[in-house]
Design a protein around this motif. Structure first.
Motif, PDB file in Angstrom:
ATOM      1  N   ILE A 141      48.008 -45.976  53.248  1.00 44.54           N
ATOM      2  CA  ILE A 141      47.871 -46.354  54.660  1.00 44.54           C
ATOM      3  C   ILE A 141      47.218 -45.230  55.463  1.00 44.54           C
ATOM      4  O   ILE A 141      46.453 -45.472  56.409  1.00 44.54           O
ATOM      5  CB  ILE A 141      49.243 -46.755  55.263  1.00 44.54           C
ATOM      6  CG1 ILE A 141      49.032 -47.729  56.430  1.00 44.54           C
ATOM      7  CG2 ILE A 141      50.052 -45.559  55.702  1.00 44.54           C
ATOM      8  CD1 ILE A 141      48.508 -49.072  56.026  1.00 44.54           C
ATOM      9  N   ILE A 142      47.480 -43.974  55.084  1.00 39.13           N
ATOM     10  CA  ILE A 142      46.852 -42.838  55.766  1.00 39.13           C
ATOM     11  C   ILE A 142      45.349 -42.826  55.495  1.00 39.13           C
ATOM     12  O   ILE A 142      44.539 -42.642  56.412  1.00 39.13           O
ATOM     13  CB  ILE A 142      47.501 -41.508  55.325  1.00 39.13           C
ATOM     14  CG1 ILE A 142      48.925 -41.415  55.882  1.00 39.13           C
ATOM     15  CG2 ILE A 142      46.671 -40.324  55.803  1.00 39.13           C
ATOM     16  CD1 ILE A 142      49.729 -40.261  55.304  1.00 39.13           C
ATOM     17  N   VAL A 143      44.978 -43.033  54.237  1.00 38.79           N
ATOM     18  CA  VAL A 143      43.549 -43.081  53.876  1.00 38.79           C
ATOM     19  C   VAL A 143      42.861 -44.236  54.607  1.00 38.79           C
ATOM     20  O   VAL A 143      41.747 -44.081  55.121  1.00 38.79           O
ATOM     21  CB  VAL A 143      43.384 -43.236  52.353  1.00 38.79           C
ATOM     22  CG1 VAL A 143      41.938 -43.592  52.005  1.00 38.79           C
ATOM     23  CG2 VAL A 143      43.798 -41.961  51.638  1.00 38.79           C
ATOM     24  N   ALA A 144      43.539 -45.392  54.685  1.00 40.26           N
ATOM     25  CA  ALA A 144      42.964 -46.546  55.379  1.00 40.26           C
ATOM     26  C   ALA A 144      42.706 -46.225  56.849  1.00 40.26           C
ATOM     27  O   ALA A 144      41.639 -46.562  57.389  1.00 40.26           O
ATOM     28  CB  ALA A 144      43.889 -47.749  55.254  1.00 40.26           C
ATOM     29  N   MET A 145      43.656 -45.563  57.495  1.00 42.47           N
ATOM     30  CA  MET A 145      43.485 -45.224  58.914  1.00 42.47           C
ATOM     31  C   MET A 145      42.390 -44.177  59.116  1.00 42.47           C
ATOM     32  O   MET A 145      41.620 -44.248  60.081  1.00 42.47           O
ATOM     33  CB  MET A 145      44.810 -44.743  59.491  1.00 42.47           C
ATOM     34  CG  MET A 145      45.824 -45.857  59.691  1.00 42.47           C
ATOM     35  SD  MET A 145      47.254 -45.322  60.652  1.00 42.47           S
ATOM     36  CE  MET A 145      47.991 -46.909  61.074  1.00 42.47           C
ATOM     37  N   ILE A 146      42.311 -43.216  58.203  1.00 42.37           N
ATOM     38  CA  ILE A 146      41.252 -42.206  58.304  1.00 42.37           C
ATOM     39  C   ILE A 146      39.882 -42.854  58.153  1.00 42.37           C
ATOM     40  O   ILE A 146      38.948 -42.553  58.914  1.00 42.37           O
ATOM     41  CB  ILE A 146      41.455 -41.108  57.231  1.00 42.37           C
ATOM     42  CG1 ILE A 146      42.686 -40.262  57.562  1.00 42.37           C
ATOM     43  CG2 ILE A 146      40.213 -40.220  57.129  1.00 42.37           C
ATOM     44  CD1 ILE A 146      43.061 -39.267  56.477  1.00 42.37           C
ATOM     45  N   LEU A 147      39.758 -43.743  57.180  1.00 39.61           N
ATOM     46  CA  LEU A 147      38.479 -44.438  56.976  1.00 39.61           C
ATOM     47  C   LEU A 147      38.106 -45.284  58.192  1.00 39.61           C
ATOM     48  O   LEU A 147      36.940 -45.327  58.601  1.00 39.61           O
ATOM     49  CB  LEU A 147      38.551 -45.323  55.731  1.00 39.61           C
ATOM     50  CG  LEU A 147      38.619 -44.594  54.384  1.00 39.61           C
ATOM     51  CD1 LEU A 147      38.812 -45.585  53.245  1.00 39.61           C
ATOM     52  CD2 LEU A 147      37.362 -43.757  54.151  1.00 39.61           C
ATOM     53  N   LEU A 148      39.115 -45.959  58.777  1.00 42.06           N
ATOM     54  CA  LEU A 148      38.852 -46.747  59.988  1.00 42.06           C
ATOM     55  C   LEU A 148      38.418 -45.852  61.141  1.00 42.06           C
ATOM     56  O   LEU A 148      37.546 -46.231  61.944  1.00 42.06           O
ATOM     57  CB  LEU A 148      40.098 -47.537  60.375  1.00 42.06           C
ATOM     58  CG  LEU A 148      40.431 -48.758  59.514  1.00 42.06           C
ATOM     59  CD1 LEU A 148      41.803 -49.321  59.868  1.00 42.06           C
ATOM     60  CD2 LEU A 148      39.373 -49.856  59.675  1.00 42.06           C
ATOM     61  N   ALA A 149      39.001 -44.659  61.245  1.00 38.92           N
ATOM     62  CA  ALA A 149      38.631 -43.729  62.316  1.00 38.92           C
ATOM     63  C   ALA A 149      37.225 -43.167  62.092  1.00 38.92           C
ATOM     64  O   ALA A 149      36.479 -42.927  63.059  1.00 38.92           O
ATOM     65  CB  ALA A 149      39.649 -42.593  62.395  1.00 38.92           C
ATOM     66  N   LEU A 150      36.844 -42.976  60.822  1.00 45.27           N
ATOM     67  CA  LEU A 150      35.516 -42.428  60.514  1.00 45.27           C
ATOM     68  C   LEU A 150      34.391 -43.362  60.947  1.00 45.27           C
ATOM     69  O   LEU A 150      33.250 -42.930  61.118  1.00 45.27           O
ATOM     70  CB  LEU A 150      35.399 -42.158  59.010  1.00 45.27           C
ATOM     71  CG  LEU A 150      36.139 -40.932  58.480  1.00 45.27           C
ATOM     72  CD1 LEU A 150      36.034 -40.860  56.971  1.00 45.27           C
ATOM     73  CD2 LEU A 150      35.611 -39.651  59.118  1.00 45.27           C
ATOM     74  N   VAL A 151      34.724 -44.640  61.120  1.00 43.29           N
ATOM     75  CA  VAL A 151      33.738 -45.611  61.584  1.00 43.29           C
ATOM     76  C   VAL A 151      33.127 -45.177  62.912  1.00 43.29           C
ATOM     77  O   VAL A 151      31.957 -45.448  63.197  1.00 43.29           O
ATOM     78  CB  VAL A 151      34.407 -47.005  61.718  1.00 43.29           C
ATOM     79  CG1 VAL A 151      33.552 -47.937  62.558  1.00 43.29           C
ATOM     80  CG2 VAL A 151      34.635 -47.607  60.343  1.00 43.29           C
ATOM     81  N   PHE A 152      33.908 -44.467  63.734  1.00 44.06           N
ATOM     82  CA  PHE A 152      33.461 -44.090  65.076  1.00 44.06           C
ATOM     83  C   PHE A 152      32.862 -42.686  65.136  1.00 44.06           C
ATOM     84  O   PHE A 152      32.542 -42.196  66.218  1.00 44.06           O
ATOM     85  CB  PHE A 152      34.640 -44.199  66.051  1.00 44.06           C
ATOM     86  CG  PHE A 152      35.320 -45.543  66.006  1.00 44.06           C
ATOM     87  CD1 PHE A 152      34.724 -46.660  66.574  1.00 44.06           C
ATOM     88  CD2 PHE A 152      36.535 -45.702  65.353  1.00 44.06           C
ATOM     89  CE1 PHE A 152      35.335 -47.902  66.508  1.00 44.06           C
ATOM     90  CE2 PHE A 152      37.155 -46.944  65.288  1.00 44.06           C
ATOM     91  CZ  PHE A 152      36.555 -48.044  65.859  1.00 44.06           C
ATOM     92  N   VAL A 153      32.719 -42.050  63.982  1.00 45.85           N
ATOM     93  CA  VAL A 153      32.125 -40.717  63.936  1.00 45.85           C
ATOM     94  C   VAL A 153      30.606 -40.842  63.820  1.00 45.85           C
ATOM     95  O   VAL A 153      30.111 -41.454  62.865  1.00 45.85           O
ATOM     96  CB  VAL A 153      32.679 -39.904  62.743  1.00 45.85           C
ATOM     97  CG1 VAL A 153      31.983 -38.543  62.658  1.00 45.85           C
ATOM     98  CG2 VAL A 153      34.183 -39.738  62.865  1.00 45.85           C
TER      99      VAL A 153
END
Length: 366
Positions: free
Chosen positions: A82-94
């Motif tokens: 779940i942590i990796v999933a949230m990090i990947l979702l956040a990277l979308v906005f980088v």
């Protein structure tokens, strides 16, 4: 006798066969739906199907791998996943990492490699919820006990909705409700959770003008036939043109750039045109077969984690098939959502096939 007792069962091989054949069928339909557009846009009629074949090969490898990975070991991955999933979702906005197409930033890319994190997030969330309720079965009875599940689910939904991606947000929301229900909550707790969810839907629609436009197009697509209503109208034309028996494979007219996203979100419309009502009925029979086998595996599993994980992965597949079918038929407002195992897109294909391998592994458990 002890050796016989500890020996693993053969598992649900028909499920694996059906999943693999569906993925291969997806390649055929992607070629049919995209060959003209791919030739015009990329100079290669096989552009999309080549990528999909790579996805099928990788997905088959992932499915075989998860078939023999003991599913009980996955419980240790509930937090990392779940942590990796949230990090990947956040990277979308980088900037420089997130990729924007058609006004939505839903992908991350490194060189020629791209993935869609929201597809991973659905399965990571199903794993998290399954592990949480398996360890804390009594907490599903109270709202306070369910709060960690709600908190993580809402966090994922917020990251996905601002991409924006209303369709996957709805899928995660429905998955959350489905898993809470299947975990054995009582009616009072479930209703307390359900009411805010129902209220949130119109609020999310009102907050974004484009969603209101899509809702308006859904109510009367012919009021804006060249704008918001265009895609739904073309989808309905395709389904109507298919009639009972279809125009025949490769004989669609809507794929000649009349219907946008014919190889992805609206591939079911092309299938309806070429295969007709009978063809779609057969296709949905096999979709139902996968869903039936998934829930049957969940029901037979004596382990609570295995039961919830099988039910969760099956729900992800079933919800997405249902929502896609409702969208292309004009039953609910249009929203972009791929058809599992069929639509063009390797992230969804690979992780869906991998999840089916997990289902097989659970089916081998005594």
């Amino acid at each position: 006798m002890k050796t016989l007792k500890n020996k693993k069962k053969a598992g649900d091989i028909p499920l694996l066969i059906c999943v693999f054949l569906m993925a291969c069928f997806g390649c055929l339909m992607i070629y049919s739906a995209s060959s003209y557009a791919a030739e015009v846009q990329y100079g290669d009629s096989l552009y999309f199907v080549k990528k999909q074949i790579i996805g099928v090969v990788l997905g088959t490898g992932a499915m075989v791998g998860t078939c023999f990975l003991p599913y009980k070991k996955l419980i240790k991955l509930k937090y990392p996943a779940i942590i990796v999933a949230m990090i990947l979702l956040a990277l979308v906005f980088v900037p420089g990492i997130g990729i924007t197409n058609y006004g939505a930033t839903r992908w991350i890319g490194f060189s020629s490699f791209t993935i869609q994190p929201s597809e991973i997030a659905k399965y990571a969330y199903a794993l998290f919820v399954s592990a949480y309720f398996a360890k804390n079965p009594e907490k599903v009875k109270t709202v306070i006990g369910v709060l960690p599940v709600l908190g993580v689910g809402i966090g994922l939904c917020l990251l996905i909705i601002i991409e924006p991606n209303m369709s996957i947000t709805m899928c995660v929301g429905l998955l959350m409700l489905g898993l809470i229900f299947l975990s054995g909550t009582n009616l009072k707790t479930f209703l307390i959770i359900l009411v805010p969810f129902v209220v949130a839907i119109p609020v999310l629609i009102i907050l974004e003008p484009y969603r209101l436009q899509r809702l308006s197009a859904f109510i009367d697509p012919w009021a804006s036939p060249k704008d918001e209503g265009y895609q739904l109208i073309q989808s309905l034309y395709a389904l109507g043109n298919g009639g009972l028996f279809g125009t025949g494979i490769f004989n669609s007219t809507q794929k000649y750039r009349f219907l946008p996203f014919a190889e992805s979100d609206f591939i079911l419309s092309i299938m309806g045109e070429e295969l007709g009502f009978i063809g779609l009925a057969i296709f949905f029979f096999f979709c139902g077969f996968i869903i039936f086998r998934g829930f049957k595996i969940a029901k037979k599993c004596g382990d609570r984690f295995g039961y919830l994980l099988a039910a969760g992965f099956t729900l992800v597949y079933g919800i997405q098939v249902a929502v896609n079918a409702l969208v292309v038929s004009g039953t609910i407002p249009p929203t972009g959502l791929p058809l599992p195992l069929i639509s063009s897109g390797n992230t969804a294909l690979i992780i869906t096939m991998a999840s089916m391998g997990v289902l097989y592994n659970i089916s081998r458990d005594d």
